[in-house]
Design a protein around this motif. Sequence first.
Motif, mmCIF file in Angstrom:
data_model
loop_
_atom_site.group_PDB
_atom_site.id
_atom_site.type_symbol
_atom_site.label_atom_id
_atom_site.label_comp_id
_atom_site.label_asym_id
_atom_site.label_seq_id
_atom_site.Cartn_x
_atom_site.Cartn_y
_atom_site.Cartn_z
ATOM 1 N N GLY A 183 37.402 68.242 32.496
ATOM 2 C CA GLY A 183 37.619 67.212 33.501
ATOM 3 C C GLY A 183 38.988 66.564 33.507
ATOM 4 O O GLY A 183 39.173 65.510 34.117
ATOM 5 N N ASP A 184 39.943 67.166 32.845
ATOM 6 C CA ASP A 184 41.291 66.593 32.770
ATOM 7 C C ASP A 184 42.097 66.999 34.008
ATOM 8 O O ASP A 184 41.971 68.123 34.501
ATOM 9 C CB ASP A 184 41.980 67.118 31.500
ATOM 10 C CG ASP A 184 43.255 66.360 31.184
ATOM 11 O OD1 ASP A 184 44.278 66.617 31.857
ATOM 12 O OD2 ASP A 184 43.237 65.532 30.263
ATOM 13 N N PRO A 185 42.953 66.102 34.535
ATOM 14 C CA PRO A 185 43.782 66.461 35.684
ATOM 15 C C PRO A 185 44.645 67.702 35.453
ATOM 16 O O PRO A 185 45.016 68.386 36.416
ATOM 17 C CB PRO A 185 44.651 65.214 35.895
ATOM 18 C CG PRO A 185 43.819 64.095 35.377
ATOM 19 C CD PRO A 185 43.079 64.663 34.203
ATOM 20 N N GLU A 186 44.965 67.995 34.180
ATOM 21 C CA GLU A 186 45.762 69.188 33.878
ATOM 22 C C GLU A 186 45.023 70.471 34.253
ATOM 23 O O GLU A 186 45.635 71.531 34.367
ATOM 24 C CB GLU A 186 46.123 69.211 32.391
ATOM 25 C CG GLU A 186 47.110 68.136 31.967
ATOM 26 C CD GLU A 186 48.466 68.297 32.642
ATOM 27 O OE1 GLU A 186 48.944 69.450 32.752
ATOM 28 O OE2 GLU A 186 49.037 67.286 33.073
ATOM 29 N N ALA A 187 43.717 70.381 34.415
ATOM 30 C CA ALA A 187 42.938 71.568 34.764
ATOM 31 C C ALA A 187 42.955 71.858 36.265
ATOM 32 O O ALA A 187 42.477 72.917 36.690
ATOM 33 C CB ALA A 187 41.494 71.395 34.308
ATOM 34 N N VAL A 188 43.509 70.957 37.074
ATOM 35 C CA VAL A 188 43.436 71.102 38.528
ATOM 36 C C VAL A 188 44.138 72.369 39.011
ATOM 37 O O VAL A 188 43.566 73.170 39.763
ATOM 38 C CB VAL A 188 44.009 69.858 39.232
ATOM 39 C CG1 VAL A 188 44.162 70.123 40.734
ATOM 40 C CG2 VAL A 188 43.096 68.658 38.995
ATOM 41 N N VAL A 211 35.455 69.394 42.503
ATOM 42 C CA VAL A 211 34.733 68.234 43.031
ATOM 43 C C VAL A 211 34.412 67.262 41.898
ATOM 44 O O VAL A 211 34.519 66.036 42.050
ATOM 45 C CB VAL A 211 33.442 68.674 43.755
ATOM 46 C CG1 VAL A 211 32.591 67.461 44.122
ATOM 47 C CG2 VAL A 211 33.790 69.468 45.009
ATOM 48 N N LYS A 212 34.040 67.790 40.735
ATOM 49 C CA LYS A 212 33.741 66.933 39.585
ATOM 50 C C LYS A 212 34.979 66.153 39.142
ATOM 51 O O LYS A 212 34.896 64.979 38.777
ATOM 52 C CB LYS A 212 33.214 67.777 38.420
ATOM 53 C CG LYS A 212 31.801 68.277 38.613
ATOM 54 C CD LYS A 212 31.347 69.075 37.393
ATOM 55 C CE LYS A 212 29.938 69.603 37.584
ATOM 56 N NZ LYS A 212 29.502 70.429 36.420
ATOM 57 N N ILE A 213 36.119 66.822 39.159
ATOM 58 C CA ILE A 213 37.359 66.138 38.763
ATOM 59 C C ILE A 213 37.716 65.067 39.790
ATOM 60 O O ILE A 213 38.220 63.997 39.461
ATOM 61 C CB ILE A 213 38.497 67.153 38.578
ATOM 62 C CG1 ILE A 213 38.195 68.031 37.358
ATOM 63 C CG2 ILE A 213 39.846 66.452 38.395
ATOM 64 C CD1 ILE A 213 39.187 69.147 37.131
ATOM 65 N N GLU A 215 39.334 62.791 42.632
ATOM 66 C CA GLU A 215 40.586 62.334 43.233
ATOM 67 C C GLU A 215 41.830 63.030 42.689
ATOM 68 O O GLU A 215 42.719 63.389 43.477
ATOM 69 C CB GLU A 215 40.716 60.822 43.046
ATOM 70 C CG GLU A 215 41.934 60.229 43.734
ATOM 71 C CD GLU A 215 41.989 58.716 43.558
ATOM 72 O OE1 GLU A 215 43.114 58.173 43.605
ATOM 73 O OE2 GLU A 215 40.924 58.095 43.383
ATOM 74 N N PRO A 216 41.977 63.277 41.383
ATOM 75 C CA PRO A 216 43.183 63.957 40.904
ATOM 76 C C PRO A 216 43.377 65.349 41.495
ATOM 77 O O PRO A 216 44.497 65.859 41.510
ATOM 78 C CB PRO A 216 42.955 64.036 39.386
ATOM 79 C CG PRO A 216 42.036 62.907 39.084
ATOM 80 C CD PRO A 216 41.118 62.828 40.264
ATOM 81 N N ALA A 217 42.289 65.946 41.987
ATOM 82 C CA ALA A 217 42.407 67.282 42.580
ATOM 83 C C ALA A 217 42.812 67.245 44.044
ATOM 84 O O ALA A 217 43.278 68.250 44.597
ATOM 85 C CB ALA A 217 41.078 68.030 42.442
ATOM 86 N N ALA A 218 42.663 66.083 44.676
ATOM 87 C CA ALA A 218 42.848 66.007 46.128
ATOM 88 C C ALA A 218 44.271 66.339 46.557
ATOM 89 O O ALA A 218 44.478 67.087 47.520
ATOM 90 C CB ALA A 218 42.451 64.620 46.628
#
Length: 256
Positions: A183-188, A211-213, A215-218
């Motif tokens: 779930g880390d933003p680095e995984a986006v 989707v689980k991550i 906002e950082p993925a948006a």
Amino acid sequence: MSTSEGVKTEEKLILGLLMLAALATPAASDEVDDLILDLKYGQADIRANAAFALGIIGDPRAVDPMISALQDEDERVRSLAAISLGKIGDPRTIGPLITALKDKDAAVRGEAAEALGKIGDPEAVGPLIEIIKDEEETVRLGAAESLGEIGDPDAIEPLAYLALKDTDSGVRGGAVKALGKIGDPEAVNPLVAALRDCDPGVRETAAEALVKIGEPAADVLITVLKDEDPDVRARAASTLADIGDQRTVGPLIEAH
């Protein structure tokens, strides 16, 4: 992942019922003692059944004998001992299970990896990263899934650059799921790249992980709305809609 070829489903169900019945009686303590003796001195089938049954009971007295069983001459016994140690979850088992990641039998390596994920200690992260390169896909999958269970961000890079490029779609799917659990933003970025995977199951899992991550993925997904591949654009749009970030409304309308 399969447990052990040497123990049939019917046998496991019968053993499970017997162990549950034993737990409900004062004789449970004696039952554990008998099973420990079976594990130490029985024939191979008896040792395997004892290793399985002790995992169901979960008595801490079985930990040391089960650690010893990781060195058993029979791979079924070693595999079932690893499974049972994962169920019991005693921290004393971490080192022996890490050692079992180098077992000559792939089933044992895979079950040891899975057990380490259930225990969830960060000490296992480095050794699990190493076996992402194992020759057997079941072991690589077990390692990827367990890294997701532990949730250490140090696993993101090897999951992205080793497991996500695996030739086996199951391993790639396991890596995607693991990245979502971390779930880390680095995984986006790796997950967005997985939206282009040739396997539809991997693509779907990547979208669910993004989707689980949330906002950082948006922000990254908004840029993908301009991808030259219409299928990739559609997946990005669908994922953004599921995330539900208000900032994405305009870009989604524009991309429509």
